[in-house]
Each structure stands twice: as structure tokens, then as C-alpha cells.
Scaffold this motif. Structure first.
Motif, PDB file in Angstrom:
ATOM      1  N   GLY A 143       0.794  -1.216   0.000  1.00  0.00           N
ATOM      2  CA  GLY A 143       0.000   0.000   0.000  1.00  0.00           C
ATOM      3  C   GLY A 143       0.830   1.271   0.000  1.00  0.00           C
ATOM      4  O   GLY A 143       0.283   2.372   0.074  1.00  0.00           O
ATOM      5  N   THR A 144       2.150   1.146  -0.067  1.00  0.00           N
ATOM      6  CA  THR A 144       2.996   2.335  -0.104  1.00  0.00           C
ATOM      7  C   THR A 144       2.775   3.099  -1.406  1.00  0.00           C
ATOM      8  O   THR A 144       2.660   2.502  -2.471  1.00  0.00           O
ATOM      9  N   VAL A 145       2.675   4.411  -1.274  1.00  0.00           N
ATOM     10  CA  VAL A 145       2.469   5.249  -2.450  1.00  0.00           C
ATOM     11  C   VAL A 145       3.804   5.848  -2.863  1.00  0.00           C
ATOM     12  O   VAL A 145       4.547   6.363  -2.038  1.00  0.00           O
ATOM     13  N   VAL A 146       4.116   5.752  -4.145  1.00  0.00           N
ATOM     14  CA  VAL A 146       5.365   6.316  -4.641  1.00  0.00           C
ATOM     15  C   VAL A 146       5.283   7.833  -4.614  1.00  0.00           C
ATOM     16  O   VAL A 146       4.288   8.423  -5.027  1.00  0.00           O
ATOM     17  N   ARG A 147       6.319   8.465  -4.069  1.00  0.00           N
ATOM     18  CA  ARG A 147       6.375   9.927  -4.127  1.00  0.00           C
ATOM     19  C   ARG A 147       6.915  10.299  -5.486  1.00  0.00           C
ATOM     20  O   ARG A 147       8.045  10.008  -5.822  1.00  0.00           O
ATOM     21  N   SER A 148       6.082  10.926  -6.278  1.00  0.00           N
ATOM     22  CA  SER A 148       6.541  11.218  -7.634  1.00  0.00           C
ATOM     23  C   SER A 148       5.905  12.505  -8.121  1.00  0.00           C
ATOM     24  O   SER A 148       4.922  12.976  -7.567  1.00  0.00           O
ATOM     25  N   SER A 149       6.462  13.041  -9.176  1.00  0.00           N
ATOM     26  CA  SER A 149       5.830  14.207  -9.782  1.00  0.00           C
ATOM     27  C   SER A 149       4.770  13.709 -10.752  1.00  0.00           C
ATOM     28  O   SER A 149       4.894  12.617 -11.314  1.00  0.00           O
ATOM     29  N   PRO A 150       3.713  14.491 -10.954  1.00  0.00           N
ATOM     30  CA  PRO A 150       2.636  14.034 -11.838  1.00  0.00           C
ATOM     31  C   PRO A 150       3.098  13.959 -13.287  1.00  0.00           C
ATOM     32  O   PRO A 150       4.028  14.641 -13.688  1.00  0.00           O
ATOM     33  N   VAL A 151       2.419  13.085 -14.043  1.00  0.00           N
ATOM     34  CA  VAL A 151       2.725  12.936 -15.464  1.00  0.00           C
ATOM     35  C   VAL A 151       1.603  13.591 -16.251  1.00  0.00           C
ATOM     36  O   VAL A 151       0.426  13.413 -15.930  1.00  0.00           O
ATOM     37  N   LYS A 152       1.955  14.354 -17.262  1.00  0.00           N
ATOM     38  CA  LYS A 152       0.933  15.020 -18.089  1.00  0.00           C
ATOM     39  C   LYS A 152       0.371  14.034 -19.090  1.00  0.00           C
ATOM     40  O   LYS A 152       1.089  13.540 -19.963  1.00  0.00           O
ATOM     41  N   THR A 153      -0.924  13.712 -18.978  1.00  0.00           N
ATOM     42  CA  THR A 153      -1.576  12.861 -19.969  1.00  0.00           C
ATOM     43  C   THR A 153      -2.593  13.711 -20.713  1.00  0.00           C
ATOM     44  O   THR A 153      -2.788  14.887 -20.403  1.00  0.00           O
ATOM     45  N   LEU A 154      -3.283  13.092 -21.676  1.00  0.00           N
ATOM     46  CA  LEU A 154      -4.291  13.829 -22.444  1.00  0.00           C
ATOM     47  C   LEU A 154      -5.449  14.252 -21.555  1.00  0.00           C
ATOM     48  O   LEU A 154      -6.176  15.192 -21.862  1.00  0.00           O
ATOM     49  N   ASN A 155      -5.648  13.532 -20.420  1.00  0.00           N
ATOM     50  CA  ASN A 155      -6.744  13.883 -19.510  1.00  0.00           C
ATOM     51  C   ASN A 155      -6.228  14.590 -18.268  1.00  0.00           C
ATOM     52  O   ASN A 155      -6.728  14.378 -17.167  1.00  0.00           O
ATOM     53  N   GLY A 156      -5.205  15.394 -18.423  1.00  0.00           N
ATOM     54  CA  GLY A 156      -4.673  16.151 -17.297  1.00  0.00           C
ATOM     55  C   GLY A 156      -3.569  15.405 -16.584  1.00  0.00           C
ATOM     56  O   GLY A 156      -3.146  14.329 -17.006  1.00  0.00           O
ATOM     57  N   GLU A 157      -3.101  15.996 -15.483  1.00  0.00           N
ATOM     58  CA  GLU A 157      -1.970  15.416 -14.757  1.00  0.00           C
ATOM     59  C   GLU A 157      -2.430  14.268 -13.864  1.00  0.00           C
ATOM     60  O   GLU A 157      -3.472  14.365 -13.215  1.00  0.00           O
ATOM     61  N   VAL A 158      -1.663  13.191 -13.850  1.00  0.00           N
ATOM     62  CA  VAL A 158      -2.020  12.051 -12.999  1.00  0.00           C
ATOM     63  C   VAL A 158      -0.811  11.642 -12.160  1.00  0.00           C
ATOM     64  O   VAL A 158       0.337  11.835 -12.553  1.00  0.00           O
TER      65      VAL A 158
END
Lengths: 220, 218
Positions: free
Chosen positions: B67-82
Motif C-alpha cells: 500500500g505504499t504510495v510512490v512519491r513522484s511528480s505528476p505525469v501530463k496525460t491527455l486527460n490532465g496530470e495524474v
């Protein structure tokens, strides 16, 4: 006569002897007590007889297939057993040499690989920044694609690092050729040197290669 | 004069003896490098993937708890940042909240993504699927891997991008999972490049510009 006649030569012999002994010690220390000798040639016995010459050389598997974090991280990862099993679940699947890999894969136990290239703990080397800017694996690790058993090929001493940091243009290459260890600008040595000089300068300028020489670039 | 000769001979003999013991500089050796004062070279800190008795599995690098969440910067996709922990097509290959695969690549496809995809394809896929995607990789040439699929198969061409993403991530049949080693972004880049490879055999000369057609005839 208390002292024999030859004792008159002692004042001349002592400095000559000291110079000879001192010279020998200095030469011995320079050759044998620097990383060029202490580290170069280190070839530990690995728990699994993995041959880079077969995988990277003969089969042409890219370094990054296994060392997949090298472009993203300061640390170039050792592959998980699952990476080996991508192929070895089928190839040599009952080979006794791979017993440790299969055990690691099923039981999640680490394979006790012996680290060959290990800089002192006060040196902070970052793989990703070097690889991304076009400095090949071969510059520090030698022709690993020709080694059956990996050995320490370069000294990795501070002067070794500075040789490149003072003149990165002499070592830089197109980033796409970083893992192509045998790559050269041209098969003609003179032409290759010329192309390196011209392109190296441009690459260093265009990609803003900083190659810092401040202490804190590597020591923190 | 004789004494001088003897002392020189003695020094040469000592040097020869020392040389026999220490050997040629840089010769292959099983012995680990000598570190005279290792207290600064080897500090009381951990490096990745090293032996460490504190944990029961004896490793310095531990797997993150479930259940650990990766600390990361968002990725720009066609449907906004995820972000990497979100249930979005970019991370799963499936339409959010369903098990249906998405039809198309969620990343904006451009030449940079295709170039990235090409590089990653050549590293991770080409050993089996071949540089052209026709299944003629090195494993086929050696005859060690049975039945590598050609990416030009009708089945693969008609497959949704989401299903290919799922196959790369989790593996399928004889193919291992590449989710752990290839980032989601690179997996989508590989898919974009795979589509380009397929198009290279599906297209007709009519789709090329006049200049490109002229170049072909040469």
C-alpha cells in the motif's frame, strides 16, 4: 689504527644508500599503493557464474535490460531474479549454475553478488547524470561486454575522475551510444580523434555539461 | 667499491623478492582492494543492496510495505496530470472504475515519445520480438525461445493499447512482467512505437508525401 680505512667512505655511502632505499620505497608506493594497483584487477568469485561476455557481448543485450535504473537513479541497480527468469524460465531452466537464481526467484532471497566497483563512502557518484549526458559505461567500467568474469578495469581514483572533469569533451559521445561499449566515431583512429575533438566541444557546449571541479560536486 | 656493488645487489635482490610477492601492478586478483584506513571510506551508513544484519532477510534495501504510495511528480496525460497511485488508464491500461481496456494511448504521441519508445523497445523488447517487431530477436536466432509472437500479427494490431499495456506490465504466457523495470511512461512510449512499427508494414505508398515517394524510388 682503531677504525679500518674503508670507514672513511661511510659519509658518502650513507646518502647513496638512503637515496636508493628511499627511491625504491617511493616507487613501490606510487605503483603499488595507489588505486591503479589496489583496485584494478580485482575479480571476485561471484555466487552465480554470470558472463557479461555472453549476455552483453555475444547476445547483444543492452546494459539497461538488467541495470534498468541507471538512467534514472544515482545507483545502477543489480537486476532482480525475475529479470533473469524472463529468459531463464525457459533457457537452461534446470542448469545447476542457475540454482541460486531460481531459489531467489521462488523464495525472494537475495543473491550474494560481490560488488566489484565501489567508491569510498565520501564520494557521491551519480550514474544518471553521466549516462544522460553521453558518458559511456565503458569510461569507468572498461569492456565489460568482453569479460566473462567482471574485473575492476579502471582505477576510479580521484585523479581518474578529474581527468574527465577537466576535459569532458575528450570523452563525451552521442547519448544513444552510451551502452554500445565498442562504439567509436570512426574505425580510422586519426579521423576518430578529429571527430571527437569537433563534436566533443559542441556536445559539451550544447548540452551544458558542467563537469564541476568544486569539492562539493562529489564530496558532501 | 666491492661494498657498493654488494649493496646494490642486495637492493636488487630485495626488490625482486618484493616484486614476486606483490606481482605485476593491476594483475587479476581475487583479493578485495586493500584499504589501510577504512573508517572514512566505509562509513556507518547503508548503500543499496548490501548485506545488513538488522533486517531478517539480511538486506539493506527493503521492499516497501503493501500500500505504499510512490512519491513522484505528476505525469501530463491527455486527460490532465495524474499521479502513479491513481486508478487512471495511464497506470492501469483500463478505463477508470471498470475492467475494460482503453483503446488509445493516454499520452500525447509526438516524435519525442516515439524516439523514447524506440530506445526502450530496443532495450527491453528487441531481444525476443526483434528490432522490427517481427519476432526475429536474438532468442529466435539461437532457437532457445519457442514461439515469440510477431507484433505484426493481426491479433496484436487489433489489440487495444490498454491490453498491450497490461501485457507489458504483467507479462503473458512465456513473457515475463516488465512493469517492475520499465516505467509506465516508457511502457506507453513503447506502445506508441509498436504502433509505428505496425504502420510501417500496413501503410501504402499513397500515404507518403511526394518527396518521400521520390526518395523511395531511388
Amino acid at each position: 689504527m682503531i677504525f679500518p680505512k674503508w670507514t672513511n667512505q661511510i659519509p658518502f655511502l650513507i646518502p647513496i644508500g638512503l637515496a636508493l632505499v628511499g627511491g625504491a620505497v617511493a616507487a613501490g608506493v606510487t605503483v603499488y599503493c595507489t588505486p591503479k594497483n589496489t583496485r584494478v584487477g580485482y575479480q571476485p568469485v561471484q555466487p552465480v557464474p554470470f558472463s557479461h561476455a555472453v549476455h552483453a557481448g555475444q547476445l547483444g543485450v543492452d546494459c539497461r535490460y538488467c541495470h534498468s535504473t541507471v538512467e534514472k537513479s544515482w545507483f545502477s541497480s543489480i537486476p532482480a531474479a525475475s529479470t533473469c527468469m524472463n529468459c531463464h524460465s525457459l533457457i537452461l531452466k534446470d542448469d545447476p549454475r542457475l540454482a541460486l537464481v531460481r531459489e531467489s526467484f521462488t523464495n525472494n532471497t537475495p543473491i550474494p553478488w560481490v560488488q566489484v566497483h565501489i567508491v569510498p563512502d565520501y564520494v557521491y557518484f551519480n550514474h544518471s547524470v553521466h549516462v544522460a549526458r553521453g558518458f559511456s559505461c565503458v569510461e569507468c567500467h572498461g569492456r565489460v561486454d568482453q569479460m566473462d568474469e567482471v574485473h575492476h578495469a579502471k582505477s576510479l581514483s580521484m585523479s581518474f575522475c578529474l581527468d574527465c572533469h577537466r576535459n569532458p569533451a575528450a570523452f563525451i559521445r552521442p547519448p544513444g551510444k552510451v551502452t554500445d561499449l565498442g562504439w567509436q566515431w570512426s574505425t580510422n583512429a586519426a579521423e576518430a580523434a578529429k571527430l571527437q575533438e569537433v563534436n566533443g566541444k559542441n556536445f559539451v557546449h550544447d548540452w551544458r555539461v558542467e563537469s564541476l571541479q568544486s569539492c562539493s560536486a562529489c564530496h558532501r | 667499491m666491492r661494498h657498493l656493488l654488494y649493496s646494490i645487489l642486495l637492493i636488487v635482490a630485495i626488490a625482486a623478492a618484493a616484486f614476486t610477492i606483490v606481482g605485476i601492478p593491476g594483475h587479476l586478483s581475487r583479493k578485495p582492494p586493500l584499504e589501510v584506513f577504512p573508517d572514512m571510506d566505509r562509513q556507518a551508513k547503508l548503500r543499496p543492496a548490501q548485506p545488513f544484519d538488522f533486517f531478517t532477510n539480511g538486506l539493506s534495501s527493503q521492499l516497501p510495505p503493501a500500500g505504499t504510495v510512490v512519491r513522484s511528480s505528476p505525469v501530463k496525460t491527455l486527460n490532465g496530470e495524474v499521479y502513479s497511485y491513481q486508478d487512471v488508464p495511464f497506470n492501469t491500461g483500463r478505463v477508470t472504475g471498470t475492467t475494460n481496456f482503453v483503446a488509445l494511448n493516454p499520452l500525447p504521441v509526438g516524435s519525442a515519445l516515439l524516439q523514447r519508445g524506440r530506445g526502450q523497445f530496443d532495450i527491453y523488447c528487441a531481444p525476443c520480438h526483434g528490432g522490427l517487431g517481427d519476432g526475429n530477436g536474438i532468442t529466435k536466432k539461437l532457437g532457445v525461445m519457442p514461439a515469440v509472437i510477431s507484433l505484426h500479427d493481426k491479433r496484436i494490431i487489433e489489440m487495444t493499447d490498454g491490453e498491450i499495456f497490461n501485457t507489458i506490465t504483467h507479462g503473458k504466457g512465456l513473457m515475463g512482467a516488465y512493469g517492475p523495470t520499465v516505467t509506465a511512461q516508457d511502457r506507453w512510449a513503447i506502445i506508441a512505437y509498436t504502433r509505428a512499427l505496425e504502420l510501417s508494414r500496413l501503410g501504402s505508398p499513397d500515404e507518403l508525401s511526394a518527396e518521400q515517394r521520390a526518395a523511395l524510388k531511388k
